[in-house]
Structure formats: C-alpha cells, structure tokens
Write an enzyme that holds these catalytic residues in place. Structure first.
Site, PDB file in Angstrom:
ATOM      1  CE  LYS A   1      39.755  28.659 112.448  1.00 24.47           C
ATOM      2  NZ  LYS A   1      40.017  29.584 111.327  1.00 24.47           N
TER       3      LYS A   1
ATOM      4  CG  ASP B   1      39.092  30.515 101.668  1.00 19.39           C
ATOM      5  OD1 ASP B   1      38.767  30.089 100.529  1.00 19.39           O
ATOM      6  OD2 ASP B   1      39.495  29.768 102.577  1.00 19.39           O
TER       7      ASP B   1
ATOM      8  CB  VAL C   1      36.844  24.417 114.975  1.00 23.06           C
ATOM      9  CG1 VAL C   1      35.914  25.321 115.766  1.00 23.06           C
ATOM     10  CG2 VAL C   1      37.597  25.228 113.926  1.00 23.06           C
TER      11      VAL C   1
ATOM     12  N   GLY D   1      39.931  22.368 109.646  1.00 23.73           N
ATOM     13  CA  GLY D   1      40.163  23.161 108.436  1.00 23.73           C
ATOM     14  C   GLY D   1      41.642  23.203 108.128  1.00 23.73           C
ATOM     15  N   GLY D   2      41.993  24.004 107.127  1.00 25.30           N
ATOM     16  CA  GLY D   2      43.382  24.108 106.706  1.00 25.30           C
ATOM     17  C   GLY D   2      44.300  24.615 107.812  1.00 25.30           C
ATOM     18  CD  GLN D   3      43.679  29.821 109.552  1.00 26.75           C
ATOM     19  OE1 GLN D   3      42.477  30.013 109.411  1.00 26.75           O
ATOM     20  NE2 GLN D   3      44.442  30.683 110.160  1.00 26.75           N
ATOM     21  N   GLY D   4      43.668  24.463 111.247  1.00 26.52           N
ATOM     22  CA  GLY D   4      43.676  23.758 112.528  1.00 26.52           C
ATOM     23  C   GLY D   4      42.353  23.095 112.831  1.00 26.52           C
TER      24      GLY D   4
ATOM     25  CG  LEU E   1      32.452  22.402 117.029  1.00 23.63           C
ATOM     26  CD1 LEU E   1      32.513  23.908 117.258  1.00 23.63           C
ATOM     27  CD2 LEU E   1      31.001  21.935 117.026  1.00 23.63           C
ATOM     28  N   GLY E   2      35.053  20.522 113.711  1.00 30.63           N
ATOM     29  CA  GLY E   2      35.507  20.412 112.332  1.00 30.63           C
ATOM     30  C   GLY E   2      36.993  20.680 112.242  1.00 30.63           C
TER      31      GLY E   2
HETATM   32  N1  LIG Z   1      32.144  29.788 115.403  1.00 30.16           N
HETATM   33  C1  LIG Z   1      31.880  28.515 115.096  1.00 30.16           C
HETATM   34  N2  LIG Z   1      30.808  27.885 115.637  1.00 30.16           N
HETATM   35  C2  LIG Z   1      30.532  26.603 115.321  1.00 30.16           C
HETATM   36  N3  LIG Z   1      31.275  25.841 114.488  1.00 30.16           N
HETATM   37  C3  LIG Z   1      32.354  26.392 113.917  1.00 30.16           C
HETATM   38  C4  LIG Z   1      32.734  27.752 114.190  1.00 30.16           C
HETATM   39  N4  LIG Z   1      33.849  28.028 113.473  1.00 30.16           N
HETATM   40  C5  LIG Z   1      34.169  26.915 112.793  1.00 30.16           C
HETATM   41  N5  LIG Z   1      33.280  25.913 113.056  1.00 30.16           N
HETATM   42  C6  LIG Z   1      33.314  24.533 112.514  1.00 30.16           C
HETATM   43  O1  LIG Z   1      34.646  24.125 112.343  1.00 30.16           O
HETATM   44  C7  LIG Z   1      34.899  23.742 110.994  1.00 30.16           C
HETATM   45  C8  LIG Z   1      36.317  24.110 110.605  1.00 30.16           C
HETATM   46  O2  LIG Z   1      36.411  25.518 110.522  1.00 30.16           O
HETATM   47  P1  LIG Z   1      37.617  26.277 109.832  1.00 30.16           P
HETATM   48  O3  LIG Z   1      37.195  27.684 109.664  1.00 30.16           O
HETATM   49  O4  LIG Z   1      38.864  26.033 110.608  1.00 30.16           O
HETATM   50  O5  LIG Z   1      37.882  25.503 108.517  1.00 30.16           O
HETATM   51  P2  LIG Z   1      37.209  25.396 107.065  1.00 30.16           P
HETATM   52  O6  LIG Z   1      36.572  26.687 106.707  1.00 30.16           O
HETATM   53  O7  LIG Z   1      36.318  24.192 107.027  1.00 30.16           O
HETATM   54  O8  LIG Z   1      38.479  25.104 106.181  1.00 30.16           O
HETATM   55  P3  LIG Z   1      39.689  26.053 105.739  1.00 30.16           P
HETATM   56  O9  LIG Z   1      40.190  26.776 106.958  1.00 30.16           O
HETATM   57  O10 LIG Z   1      40.678  25.085 105.216  1.00 30.16           O
HETATM   58  O11 LIG Z   1      39.137  26.982 104.717  1.00 30.16           O
HETATM   59  C9  LIG Z   1      33.827  24.465 110.194  1.00 30.16           C
HETATM   60  O12 LIG Z   1      33.523  23.798 109.006  1.00 30.16           O
HETATM   61  C10 LIG Z   1      32.645  24.456 111.156  1.00 30.16           C
HETATM   62  O13 LIG Z   1      31.966  23.220 111.061  1.00 30.16           O
END
Ligand SMILES: Nc1ncnc2c1ncn2[C@@H]1O[C@H](COP(=O)(O)OP(=O)(O)OP(=O)(O)O)[C@@H](O)[C@H]1O
Length: 356
Positions: A72, A168, A58, A53-56, A50-51
């Site tokens: 995640k 954040d 998803v 992010g900094g931590q891993g 799905l995406g």
């Molecule tokens: N509960 C969820 N349902 C659907 N999609 C999700 C969910 N949580 C995260 N995502 C998707 O996964 C992506 C990455 O999420 P994540 O919170 O790890 O990182 P981020 O917010 O983009 O970056 P960072 O952690 O570096 O601030 C999100 O941008 C979103 O598109």
C-alpha cells in the site's frame, strides 16, 4: 541523506520507538528497503494495481524471499496525516489472528510511506456480494464468513491487552483468501484506546451506509459502533444489496439499506428483502436467526446492541446447529411463502435463538 530525511518525516523514529518497546513485535515487523519494493512491483507498474482506497494505491508485488505481497503506497499527504499510516503499523503489529490480514512490515525511506501486507488472492467480500453474480454464494459460506469476521472483531475488542476498534468495518475491508477464509483489513483509522482514551473525535470518520447513527450524532465512538457496522455487513450477506445504493428505485436510494431492513423486520416482511439465492436454499430458520441478530446489532441505542463477543458466540452456535433436521421453526411470521411450509414445524433446538 534523502532516505533518512523521508524516514524521519514518515514517522520512522516514532515507529522505531513504539516497536522497540515490544520485543516480540520488533521481530515480526520488517522495515523494507525502497529498492526491494520497487523491484517487486516492477517499478510500481500500473498493471500491478490491486485497488485504490482513500489512503492510497495497493500494488501486487513479489518480495525478495519469493512471497507475494500487497503493497500500500500512501497518497502524498501532509505531515499531520502521516500519523494515520504509522497508526496502522503500530496497531497491526500487535495483532495476530487468522482472520486479520497480516502486516509484514513497512518502508519509510521513500517520499510516501508504504505498508507491506500478506497477499490475499480472492478479492473483497464487497466484490463477491455485489459484482460476482455467477459465484455460487452458498448460505454456509455466508455464515462462515460472518462468523470469522465476528471472531476477529471480538478478539480485537477484548482478547488482546489493549482493545482495538476498527472504525471502518465494511464489506470492501473484508478480504478473502484462496480458501475463502475472511481477513479483516484496512486499519488506517482504527484506534487502540490507549492512543485515544476519550474516543471523542472532532471529525466523524467511516463510510456512509455503515456508520453508526449514534456515533454520527455524538462523535463518541464506542465498541458498539463497530457492532453497528458489522450489522450492516450481515444485512448485505442476507440481501445482496448495497448499504448506500445511489442507483435503483427512489425507495432504494432514499432509505439506507440498514433502515429499510429494520422496517421490513418490524413489518414481518423479511422475505421481501432477502437475496433470492438465500431463499432458494431452504435454510429459513438460520436466516431468521441471522436477521434477528442483525436487527440487534443495528439497534439505534448502542447500549442495547450485543457485544462482538456475544455476536461471535451466536454465529458459532448457529453454525454448529446448522443441521436442518434438528431445527424447525414457523417461518410464516416473517412473510415466507406458504408453499414452503413442508419445512415448517416447531422449534426443537432453540439454543442459537438465545445466543447461549
Ligand atoms: N492484503 C491484500 N491482498 C490483496 N489485495 C488487497 C490487500 N489489501 C488491499 N487489497 C486491495 O486493494 C484495494 C484497496 O485497499 P484499501 O484498503 O486501500 O482501500 P479500500 O478499503 O477499498 O478503501 P478505503 O481505504 O477508502 O476505505 C482493496 O479493495 C483490495 O482490492
């Protein structure tokens, strides 16, 4: 056994301790098996991502009970960083709010720990604002999302026994469900003040463009630092511009969006920075009220900023009085076109301007 080794290394014992201290929480937070998550994501298939992010990363997955979930999977981290993961579990398991993403549980018996959330299907606010130009992003939807996020933050800051600072807040951490209800997510670097009583951190964390300048200078995170970041989200909703744009004109990239917005407000040139779609919808009085609220949130002096509770009340009041027949204001002071003056009269219902 290897699973047990990972469980311990990933903070499973600390988590068990923390969760068992609270009977209500332990019923809500499930510990998933690696097998269930592997099966539910088709072995963490790339096409389920799905995406990142900094931590891993998803993944979209299906749980054994048939519910969809967002899973995640942390990056490979050294043991000292694992605390961040457990932090998110402990914090989110205390929270129950319709505008905060629900944590269903976690899995710690794998090499990298995993968090399991309810699946939120409509992507992020960031995508809606910046990458979906076709979407009819109405003013009332913008107002609704802003009020929902403010309500969630007000709740996190004050309504639960131990205040939680998100740390954040940004549009990519605001998810939207099938009805475009906002869900605040990504609590990886949040802190509940019981964990960090001084809020003095050695390392400034957060995202460029949203970061409270006062926190950046002092390393002292306060509830007002979340207020600042929320102010930046309000400006994004008003302007549809990115907070720290690396493209665009020199002027665009040189000054962050927040700074540019404040300059425009000072010079009574708000209209020149607004999203044209917002201007089209003839809701100038509400736009000015939101812009003034954003300006207060972005005050360089944290003490002068409103609390999230005040912000949430102001937004609710604007929503309630969002009946153009009741509210009339002189927009020319903010640089709106003279041609729009048919909707320009005087204020008859100023409750939202005072926040009361
Ligand atoms: N509960 C969820 N349902 C659907 N999609 C999700 C969910 N949580 C995260 N995502 C998707 O996964 C992506 C990455 O999420 P994540 O919170 O790890 O990182 P981020 O917010 O983009 O970056 P960072 O952690 O570096 O601030 C999100 O941008 C979103 O598109």
């Amino acid at each position: 056994m290897i699973k047990e080794k990972f469980f311990k290394r990933n903070g499973g014992l600390i988590l068990q301790q923390q969760l068992s201290a609270d009977d209500i929480v332990i019923n809500k937070t499930r510990i998933f098996t690696a097998k269930e998550l592997d099966k539910g994501t088709d072995h963490f298939n790339e096409n389920r991502v799905l995406g990142r992010g900094g931590q891993g990363t998803v993944y979209k997955g299906m749980l054994a009970d048939g519910n969809l979930a967002a899973i995640k999977k942390s990056k490979k981290v050294d043991e000292s960083q694992l605390g961040q993961f457990i932090n998110e579990v402990v914090i989110l398991s205390q929270v129950n709010h319709r505008n905060v993403v629900k944590l269903l549980g976690c899995c710690l018996e794998t090499e990298v720990p995993m968090l399991v959330y309810e699946f939120i299907p409509n992507g992020t606010l960031d995508r809606l604002i910046h990458n979906d130009e076709e979407f009819p992003f109405t003013w009332s939807l913008r107002l609704k999302i802003a009020a929902e996020v403010a309500g969630a933050l007000a709740y996190l800051h004050s309504a639960i026994t131990i205040p939680i600072y998100h740390r954040d807040i940004k549009s990519s951490n605001i998810l939207l469900d099938e009805k475009y209800i906002a869900k605040v997510s990504d609590f990886g670097i949040s802190k509940s003040i019981s964990i960090d009583k001084t809020h003095l951190t050695t390392q400034v964390r957060g995202t460029f463009g949203y970061l409270d300048p006062e926190y950046f200078q002092s390393s002292q995170f306060t509830e007002k630092s979340d207020v600042y970041s929320f102010g930046v989200v309000l400006v994004e909703l008003l302007t549809r511009k990115k907070p720290a744009s690396l493209s665009g004109s020199f002027e665009d990239s040189h000054l962050g969006l927040a700074k540019r917005f404040l300059v425009m407000m000072d010079e009574n040139r708000l209209a020149s920075i607004l999203d044209p779609q917002v201007l089209d919808q003839r809701i100038e009085e509400e736009v000015i009220a939101i812009a003034e609220l954003a300006q207060r949130c972005l005050n360089l002096n944290g003490k002068e900023r409103p609390t999230m509770k005040e912000v949430a009340i102001v937004l609710e009041n604007i929503k309630l009085s969002a009946n153009p027949a009741n509210i009339q204001v002189n927009f020319e002071t903010q640089g709106f076109e003279k041609g729009e003056s048919e909707s320009v009269i005087s204020i008859t219902n100023p409750s939202w301007t005072t926040g009361r």
